[in-house]
Every structure is written in C-alpha cells, then in structure tokens.
Scaffold this motif. Structure first.
Motif, mmCIF file in Angstrom:
data_model
loop_
_atom_site.group_PDB
_atom_site.id
_atom_site.type_symbol
_atom_site.label_atom_id
_atom_site.label_comp_id
_atom_site.label_asym_id
_atom_site.label_seq_id
_atom_site.Cartn_x
_atom_site.Cartn_y
_atom_site.Cartn_z
ATOM 1 N N GLU A 547 4.999 7.760 -2.093
ATOM 2 C CA GLU A 547 6.254 6.993 -2.077
ATOM 3 C C GLU A 547 6.656 6.616 -0.660
ATOM 4 O O GLU A 547 7.087 5.478 -0.393
ATOM 5 C CB GLU A 547 7.344 7.829 -2.743
ATOM 6 C CG GLU A 547 8.704 7.186 -2.831
ATOM 7 C CD GLU A 547 9.722 8.124 -3.437
ATOM 8 O OE1 GLU A 547 10.450 8.790 -2.668
ATOM 9 O OE2 GLU A 547 9.776 8.220 -4.680
ATOM 10 N N ALA A 548 6.493 7.569 0.272
ATOM 11 C CA ALA A 548 6.832 7.291 1.661
ATOM 12 C C ALA A 548 5.893 6.237 2.251
ATOM 13 O O ALA A 548 6.318 5.339 2.995
ATOM 14 C CB ALA A 548 6.775 8.575 2.487
ATOM 15 N N ALA A 549 4.620 6.337 1.947
ATOM 16 C CA ALA A 549 3.663 5.357 2.457
ATOM 17 C C ALA A 549 3.973 3.959 1.929
ATOM 18 O O ALA A 549 3.853 2.964 2.667
ATOM 19 C CB ALA A 549 2.246 5.767 2.090
ATOM 20 N N GLU A 550 4.382 3.864 0.689
ATOM 21 C CA GLU A 550 4.737 2.562 0.127
ATOM 22 C C GLU A 550 5.970 1.991 0.814
ATOM 23 O O GLU A 550 6.046 0.791 1.100
ATOM 24 C CB GLU A 550 4.973 2.702 -1.381
ATOM 25 C CG GLU A 550 3.688 2.996 -2.159
ATOM 26 C CD GLU A 550 3.965 3.324 -3.619
ATOM 27 O OE1 GLU A 550 5.169 3.471 -3.984
ATOM 28 O OE2 GLU A 550 3.002 3.459 -4.390
ATOM 29 N N ALA A 551 6.946 2.857 1.097
ATOM 30 C CA ALA A 551 8.130 2.399 1.821
ATOM 31 C C ALA A 551 7.749 1.932 3.224
ATOM 32 O O ALA A 551 8.269 0.929 3.731
ATOM 33 C CB ALA A 551 9.168 3.514 1.900
ATOM 34 N N ALA A 552 6.826 2.655 3.871
ATOM 35 C CA ALA A 552 6.378 2.262 5.203
ATOM 36 C C ALA A 552 5.669 0.916 5.179
ATOM 37 O O ALA A 552 5.857 0.069 6.066
ATOM 38 C CB ALA A 552 5.444 3.331 5.768
ATOM 39 N N ARG A 553 4.856 0.711 4.176
ATOM 40 C CA ARG A 553 4.103 -0.541 4.071
ATOM 41 C C ARG A 553 5.036 -1.740 3.906
ATOM 42 O O ARG A 553 4.735 -2.844 4.380
ATOM 43 C CB ARG A 553 3.135 -0.446 2.892
ATOM 44 C CG ARG A 553 2.136 -1.593 2.805
ATOM 45 C CD ARG A 553 1.109 -1.361 1.715
ATOM 46 N NE ARG A 553 0.207 -0.252 2.055
ATOM 47 C CZ ARG A 553 0.200 0.921 1.440
ATOM 48 N NH1 ARG A 553 1.070 1.171 0.472
ATOM 49 N NH2 ARG A 553 -0.649 1.857 1.807
ATOM 50 N N ALA A 554 6.171 -1.532 3.294
ATOM 51 C CA ALA A 554 7.101 -2.627 3.033
ATOM 52 C C ALA A 554 8.029 -2.919 4.211
ATOM 53 O O ALA A 554 8.780 -3.897 4.167
ATOM 54 C CB ALA A 554 7.926 -2.303 1.791
ATOM 55 N N ALA A 555 7.988 -2.081 5.251
ATOM 56 C CA ALA A 555 8.905 -2.244 6.385
ATOM 57 C C ALA A 555 8.159 -2.736 7.610
ATOM 58 O O ALA A 555 6.933 -2.602 7.720
ATOM 59 C CB ALA A 555 9.593 -0.914 6.691
ATOM 60 N N ASP A 556 8.915 -3.296 8.556
ATOM 61 C CA ASP A 556 8.307 -3.710 9.823
ATOM 62 C C ASP A 556 7.903 -2.499 10.658
ATOM 63 O O ASP A 556 6.857 -2.497 11.302
ATOM 64 C CB ASP A 556 9.291 -4.574 10.619
ATOM 65 C CG ASP A 556 9.605 -5.888 9.933
ATOM 66 O OD1 ASP A 556 8.683 -6.493 9.348
ATOM 67 O OD2 ASP A 556 10.784 -6.294 9.974
ATOM 68 N N THR A 557 8.775 -1.478 10.680
ATOM 69 C CA THR A 557 8.521 -0.256 11.450
ATOM 70 C C THR A 557 8.769 0.954 10.567
ATOM 71 O O THR A 557 9.756 0.989 9.820
ATOM 72 C CB THR A 557 9.436 -0.168 12.685
ATOM 73 O OG1 THR A 557 9.197 -1.288 13.535
ATOM 74 C CG2 THR A 557 9.178 1.121 13.473
ATOM 75 N N ALA A 558 7.881 1.930 10.646
ATOM 76 C CA ALA A 558 8.076 3.208 9.953
ATOM 77 C C ALA A 558 8.431 4.267 10.986
ATOM 78 O O ALA A 558 7.758 4.390 12.021
ATOM 79 C CB ALA A 558 6.821 3.612 9.202
ATOM 80 N N ILE A 559 9.491 5.005 10.736
ATOM 81 C CA ILE A 559 9.903 6.110 11.615
ATOM 82 C C ILE A 559 9.828 7.393 10.809
ATOM 83 O O ILE A 559 10.537 7.542 9.801
ATOM 84 C CB ILE A 559 11.322 5.896 12.156
ATOM 85 C CG1 ILE A 559 11.388 4.603 12.985
ATOM 86 C CG2 ILE A 559 11.748 7.092 13.002
ATOM 87 C CD1 ILE A 559 12.787 4.229 13.421
ATOM 88 N N VAL A 560 8.960 8.304 11.218
ATOM 89 C CA VAL A 560 8.785 9.585 10.539
ATOM 90 C C VAL A 560 9.401 10.677 11.397
ATOM 91 O O VAL A 560 9.057 10.799 12.584
ATOM 92 C CB VAL A 560 7.299 9.902 10.290
ATOM 93 C CG1 VAL A 560 7.164 11.155 9.420
ATOM 94 C CG2 VAL A 560 6.596 8.725 9.645
ATOM 95 N N VAL A 561 10.295 11.448 10.817
ATOM 96 C CA VAL A 561 10.888 12.587 11.528
ATOM 97 C C VAL A 561 10.238 13.861 10.997
ATOM 98 O O VAL A 561 10.317 14.146 9.794
ATOM 99 C CB VAL A 561 12.415 12.647 11.350
ATOM 100 C CG1 VAL A 561 12.985 13.823 12.150
ATOM 101 C CG2 VAL A 561 13.056 11.341 11.793
#
Length: 827
Positions: A547-561
């Motif tokens: 789910e997180a990877a899919e959200a990252a793919r749909a965004a310009d930038t992914a920020i993981v904390v």
C-alpha cells in the motif's frame, strides 16, 4: 558577580555553617526525599530542589498537569556545532526550572560515544571530547545565566549501561585524561559549573562516589572545582569512603549512607568532622548562588529576558537536522505531491527513554507539520511499517487519568496521564496522596480508536491487575518476578499482552486498569510504577508495504520516516545491534523501487544501519527532534530553513565495521583496550570508511574554501558561498601531528566556527588554536606535555573533507606553536 559580592557570599556561607550542629550538618548532606535537600530555617536555608533534564525540566512532580518544554535530544544539540545556541537552550531550561521551583538541573550528560551500542548514546553529545566540552560549556553557561545550578554528569567513564551499577571500567591514564575527563575539565574551567554528578561505575577499581583521586585531587585540586558533588541516584554505598572520597550529597533520601549514619560515624571517630564541614560548605555555597540562603545575594538577581520555548525548540531542531545524502531531491520543489509513509510519521518519537523524559503540552509530528505546510490535496499518508510489534504504553486516542484510593475506596487524589504509564518515584505523587494512605491506583478513561479491528491490551509492572475494556474484563491476575532477576526490567521492560477487543474507528470505549499496591511487589525505589499498554490492529505487513509503495508511485516525492523505539534506545540497557526495528528496511526498499525520488527521514537519537542509503534520493537525520520536530521538518523539507546540522559522531554502514563494540563487562570489568582510539581516530587508524564521517552534513548551497592563515594562537579561514541560496557553514579545524615517538591519533578536532553568507558572499572564521591540541598526558610526570614537531592544520567540512592545509612548528613544553607556512590553495 563582583569580587566584593563573592566575598560577602562566602562570609554568609561561613556564618551559616558555624551555626549548625553535627546532626543538622549530616542531615543536610542526605536528600530528604527523591528530589530535594532539607530546609534548615535556623540558618535561613530553603530546601534545595533538583530535577532531571537534559532536554526539559520535569519538576518535582512528573506529571502532564505541569508540562515541560521538550527540546531536541543532546545528540541533536551537538549536531548544531553551536555553543551559543546551546547557551540559549540552557537559558530556556533555567526559565523552565525557575517556573517549576527547581534550583538545580541534573544535566548535562557529557560522557562520550565510545561505542554506537551505548543505550544512552542519545543523551550524550559526541564521540569527540573537544566538541562535547564546547557544547557542554555553552549549555552550563546558559542554565547558570538564569540563576539555576547544573550537575555535569556522569563523572566519569559512564559510557555504557550494561551493569552500570557495578562495572569496573579499566581505563589507562592517557585515554582517561585525553578523552573521558577532557570534557569535564573544559566545562569546569570555562563555565565554572555549580555541580557535578558522580557515576555509579568504578574506574580502575574504585567506585566513583568514593574516588578520592579523581574527585579530590583532580576535579577539586587540579581544576579548582568549588561546587557540589552529588551522587547519581542510589550510587553512594559507604559512609566513610564516600565522605573521604569527596562526595557532598548522597541521593535520594531519606535513607542514605549520610544523615544519621554520617553523624554516627563522626561520633565513633571513623570520620573527621572537618570533612563533613567541607561538604556542607559546598552545599551552602550552592544555596547561596541560587538564592536559597538568607543573607547571601544570588549570582543572578535579574534573570535573562523571557524566551519563547516553542520557537527555540523549532530553531534547534532545524539547525540540528543533518542532511547526509541529497541527489537533488531537497528542498522540495513547489507544487509537488508528497506521499508521507511510516508509522513514525504519524506518531513521532520526540525524546529518548529513561530519566530524560518529560511531558510537553503538545508535539508536532511529521504528519502534522507537513499537513500544515502543504496545500490541500498535496499530501497522502500510509503507515507502511510500524517499528514496534509489541504493546507500548497507551498513547494516541487515549484520554486517561490516574485515580488514587485508600483502603476504604475513598479517592485521595488524581492526576491526568499523557500516556498509560504511571511513574511516580519517591514523593512524586498527586496532590493529597501519601504512600502511607495509598492502597490502589486506577488508570481510567476512554479510548477512541484510530483504526477498526482487533486491538491488543496489556500491562507492565509487578503485582495485581484488573484490566477492563468496553465493559469486559480482559485480565485479572498477579504478575510476579518469575525468572527476571532485575526488578527494573519488570517495570520498564516489555509489556505483557493480557487480552484483545474488537473496536470501531472513531467510537470511544471506557478503559480501566486497577492496580492494588502491595509490599511484596514494591518498586526498586519508593514509588508507583506500572503501565496500561496497547497495540493497534495488526494488518498483514506485506499488504501495508505494498500500500505504501503504491502511494509512493502515485506521488512526485515519497518521504519515509523510520525510527527506533524506547525498547531500542533508552536508559538502563545497551543496544544489541544497530538495525531499525520491524520491517522498516523493507518499507524503504519497496518505496525506493516504486519512486526514485524517495527521501528518508531517520528519527533516531544515535546511529542506525541504513543498508538502502545509496538507493534513495536523500537521507535526513532528525535525531529525537523535540516537541516542534514536525514543524521544523516541514521547514527543512520545503526549503524555508536549511538543514544546519553536522554529524557529532561517526555513522557506520554496519555494526561489524564499528571500531569499538564491546560494552558488556567480563567478570565485572570492562577494559577500554582501544585506548585513545574511539570515534573517527579509530576509523582513521583502521583505514576504514564509514557510511558518513564525523563532521559531515550537507546544506542547500555550496562553499569554496579560499584561504587559511595561521598565527601561533589562531587560524583564520575564509570561505565563499558559491551557491544560489543564503547558507550557514560549519568550518572545522583538525590538527595532524607528524610521525613521532608518541602514539597519537592521525588527526584531532582542534576548533570550529559557524559562519553565514549570502550567495556570492564571503565569510571569515577566526578559530583559536588551543594549546591542548599539541599536548599529550604524560603519565610518568602526571602533567600535560607539548610534543615538539611539525603539525599540519587542516580546515574543511568534515574529518574526511578538508579543503585547506597549513603547517605549524611546535617547540617544547614552554613554547607556543610558530606559524611556519600559509597555504591558500585547496586540495
């Protein structure tokens, strides 16, 4: 302070001392309770109150009803490389202490990062003694600017937690002087602290609370320390040896090796009363300095101007963030969409575990900070991975209070709880409650779930418990010690699962944990220690990462904390490894594969392994960033502020690469066999390459080092901002000796300075060259000795990125260095 004022203060101390009999003097040297010394009205002495720090001031009651400003962790403060900012932090803490009626702050911790496995690593500043001493000096000056005392701790070589009460740390004379004593010496000489706290451990066979040589001969004799020497809590063990070893105050009280036991020893002829007088004199001097002794003018009569705690916490946070990698991902370009990922993005860890904990009145998480800073619709959030898979003290969604009752069920008092943890030590009880009358404590209130599903509830502590959720009793029973030999582990270790309940998102339910008290399960210290624990619904970890990877793919930038937990970094134990807990590494790999523009924010107080670091676009270290951490993070990510931090300690790629990993004693002893070689000198000697070196940190502009000029006392470094943004640079100065008969590190930090410049502008850093940079401790003569020869002075951005070099010639012990050459060319 004028000389005349100081003389009058000493006269008031002597006059007060002369009025005390032996019993009163002995009583004054023993705590009357957990946090204070007794008042002696007959001499106009008020009760002196102490409180834990170092990132906030608890006060005598550790309660959310009296919240505290929570600043970033000490590692974060050191990462600013700015003693002036540390001084401002100290002034804020003095302001907090005065508000809470506290005279003495039990801070700062200036032990060294000998090994990355040290469990209390986050509470100390650096692996380098010079940087530690400079930041500690600023901190102490700031607190005492506000008229509040400090206790620089833990004197000395308390660099790990394993068997800390009993371990004998065996340290050779040179590393003891050049590394572990050095920050204490610098702070004593440059800040004149009003207190020192001696550690639990032994050094070379003698317990620090009774170490005559290090306390009386070195600390007081050589360095001229004239403040109070207080024991770490429960560290004092022997009446005669403690008073002869220079310990002034044994805490906590009232049952200590001082007090009545000390008076008895004097009357039996076992202890000279002049030693008692000396200790009392030190206590009275402290009281005079902080304004607790009638007839003595305090050092500070007008405190500094008020400081905005929220603003300073935010400033320290963004100044401390260390950008260790940036492939053009930061700062974020306007208009970009962002996927924020990781459980720690929503529930950030803003401070470390143990005695450093305080209750801020609010915390700003990364999710809070970015939600406020980004336009509507620009931000999405997914959990991705949780650093913990075990229950933890109840937190978000809970509204709790602790209700105290007597044996008849009558309510004695109550207090609000910011979490499910009750930690009342000594007389730190709600108003109106006493240990004698207290029969039971009930943690009660509501829980509003953030997710639907099966929630897990548990307990932590010893004794009887009745746990009820939504009207159903999930557990009723007694928790015994079992096979656990350490009672602290039962109170502060892993909570035990007690039952589960299926709950609905947004629908509040009643919760209760009733805990009758009994002497058979008494805490290690007088107090009440237990927790209501909770763990949210467990979804399939693979599904969460997908789910997180899919959200990252749909965004310009992914920020993981990503983050550590209290079970990884806390007081009382050392770390087993440097790995991020849970599936967080897998989360980063999956997100980086889905979006090449991935930024990772590391929410940890000390080094962690980052096996994916070369596969992401940026890595930002946020430490434990304090209550305003999320707001500061948004500032830095969006480019409103520059990440100002530089590493105060080396970050290894893997634990196996770290030069020093032994923190567990053998047969009661821990031998510092590495000698002088901890931190970057050890990496230099091994010829090894860490993930990120000491002093490293990137900003949002670029710098050219133009010139380095030397005098015998000073290095002057000119730098130019060659980028397109205003910026701040930390100019670092390292000294490299030529080969010679004395074994020394290849290089050692000798000075640093922060400078600022606009695009195209230049700045000049004038950095003193301390004589100590050219000296070694000679164990044969018991003195510091200058080593003659040629030294290369290197100026640059980190220990491995030096841009300019020049040489000095150093003569014998009585000579200053000579400026031999000047170089204006970069490498």
């Amino acid at each position: 302070m004028t000389d005349a004022t100081g003389i009058r203060r000493e006269e008031a101390v002597e006059a007060a001392l002369g009025k005390l009999d032996l019993d009163a003097k002995a009583r004054l040297l023993a705590g009357q309770d957990m946090w204070s010394l007794p008042a002696l009205p007959e001499i106009g002495l008020k009760s002196l109150v102490m409180s834990d720090g170092p990132i906030g001031v608890r006060g005598v009651r550790w309660t959310a009803d009296d919240p505290s400003v929570a600043l970033p962790s000490p590692t974060a403060l050191a990462a600013t490389w700015d003693p002036a900012l540390a001084r401002r932090a100290g002034r804020l803490l003095a302001q907090e202490a005065r508000r809470k009626g506290v005279h003495v702050l039990l801070a700062p911790t200036v032990n060294l990062h000998r090994s990355p496995l040290g469990g209390r690593h986050f509470e100390a500043y650096s692996e380098d003694p010079y940087l530690t001493g400079e930041i500690g000096t600023g901190y102490v000056l700031g607190v005492q600017d506000g008229g509040v005392g400090t206790t620089v701790k833990h004197f000395v070589a308390n660099d790990a937690e394993t068997d800390r009460f009993t371990v004998n740390n065996v340290v050779a004379p040179r590393p003891l002087r050049e590394l572990y004593l050095a920050p204490f010496e610098a702070i004593v000489k440059n800040a004149r602290p009003w207190g020192i706290m001696t550690a639990y451990n032994q050094v070379n066979g003698e317990t620090m609370t009774q170490h005559h040589h290090l306390v009386n001969e070195v600390l007081r004799g050589e360095w001229g320390f004239d403040g109070i020497n207080v024991s770490d809590w429960m560290a004092a063990r022997d009446t005669r040896r403690a008073i002869e070893g220079g310990l002034d105050v044994a805490m906590p009280g009232p049952r200590t090796v001082y007090g009545e036991a000390l008076a008895t020893s004097v009357r039996a002829g076992e202890v000279d009363e002049t030693l008692v007088d000396g200790a009392v004199r030190n206590v009275l001097r402290l009281a005079a300095r902080v304004g607790a002794l009638d007839g003595a003018e305090p050092v500070v009569t007008e405190p500094p101007a008020p400081i905005d705690g929220d603003a300073l916490a935010r400033e320290i946070a963004h100044r401390s963030f260390v950008l260790v990698r940036n492939q053009g991902a930061l700062p974020l370009a306007p208009g970009r969409t962002v996927a924020l990922l990781g459980a720690a993005a929503r529930d950030a860890r803003v401070l470390g575990g143990g005695s450093a904990q305080v209750f801020p009145d609010h915390t700003v998480s990364p999710l809070d900070g970015l939600t406020a800073a980004l336009p509507a619709g620009a931000l999405t959030y997914a959990t991705g991975a949780d650093p913990s898979d075990e229950p933890a003290p109840a937190g978000p969604g809970f509204a709790l209070r602790a209700v105290c009752r007597d044996a008849d069920g009558n309510v004695l008092g109550e207090a609000s709880l910011p979490s499910g943890q009750v930690q009342w030590i000594g007389d730190d009880l709600p108003e109106g409650v006493s240990h004698e009358a207290l029969h039971s404590v009930e943690v009660t209130g509501t829980f509003t779930p953030r997710e639907s599903g099966e929630h897990t509830f548990g307990t932590r502590g010893l004794g009887a418990f009745t746990l009820t959720v939504a009207g159903e009793t999930l557990y009723e029973g007694v928790q015994d010690m079992g096979d656990e030999a350490d009672p602290f582990e039962a109170f502060f270790g892993a909570p035990l699962e007690r039952g589960r309940a299926v709950l609905t998102e947004g629908v509040p339910v009643e919760v209760s944990l009733l805990h009758p008290l009994g002497q058979e399960h008494a805490a290690p210290l007088p107090g009440v220690l237990f927790s209501l624990a909770h763990l949210g619904p467990r979804r399939d970890p693979e599904a969460l990462i997908t789910e997180a990877a899919e959200a990252a793919r749909a965004a310009d930038t992914a920020i993981v904390v990503v983050a550590t937990t209290e079970r990884v970094e806390s007081e009382g134990f050392d770390r087993a490894d440097l790995k991020l807990p849970g599936r967080q590494d897998d989360l980063v790999r999956a997100v980086a594969a889905a979006n090449p523009n991935t930024v990772v924010v590391v929410n940890a107080g000390s080094p962690v392994e980052m096996p994916w670091r070369d596969d992401v676009a940026a890595v930002l270290l946020s430490w434990f960033p304090g209550q305003e951490g999320g707001a500061a993070l948004a500032d830095v990510l969006l480019g409103t502020e520059e990440p100002g931090g530089r590493l105060p300690t080396t970050w290894p790629a893997a634990l196996a690469d770290a030069p020093v990993t032994e923190v567990t004693p053998t047969d009661g002893e821990l031998h510092y066999t590495e000698g002088l070689f901890i931190g970057y000198p050890a990496w230099d000697r091994a010829g090894a390459t860490p993930a990120y070196p000491f002093g490293h940190g990137l900003g949002y502009t670029t710098w050219e080092y133009e010139s380095l000029e030397l005098t015998p006392d000073t290095a002057t470094v000119r730098v130019r901002n060659t980028g397109s943004r205003p910026g701040r640079e930390v100019v670092q100065l390292y000294v490299t000796p030529e080969d010679g008969p004395v074994e020394r590190p290849i290089r050692r930090l000798a000075g640093f300075a922060c400078v600022e410049a606009d695009p195209g502008g230049s700045a000049e850093a004038e950095i003193p060259l301390p004589r100590r940079a050219f000296e070694v401790w000679d164990g044969r003569t018991g003195a510091w000795t200058a080593v003659p020869g040629t030294y290369e002075i290197q100026a640059g951005r980190s220990v491995t990125d030096t841009r300019l070099r020049a040489t000095l010639s150093v003569g014998g012990t009585d000579q200053r260095p000579d400026a031999d050459q000047r170089f204006r060319d970069a490498d």
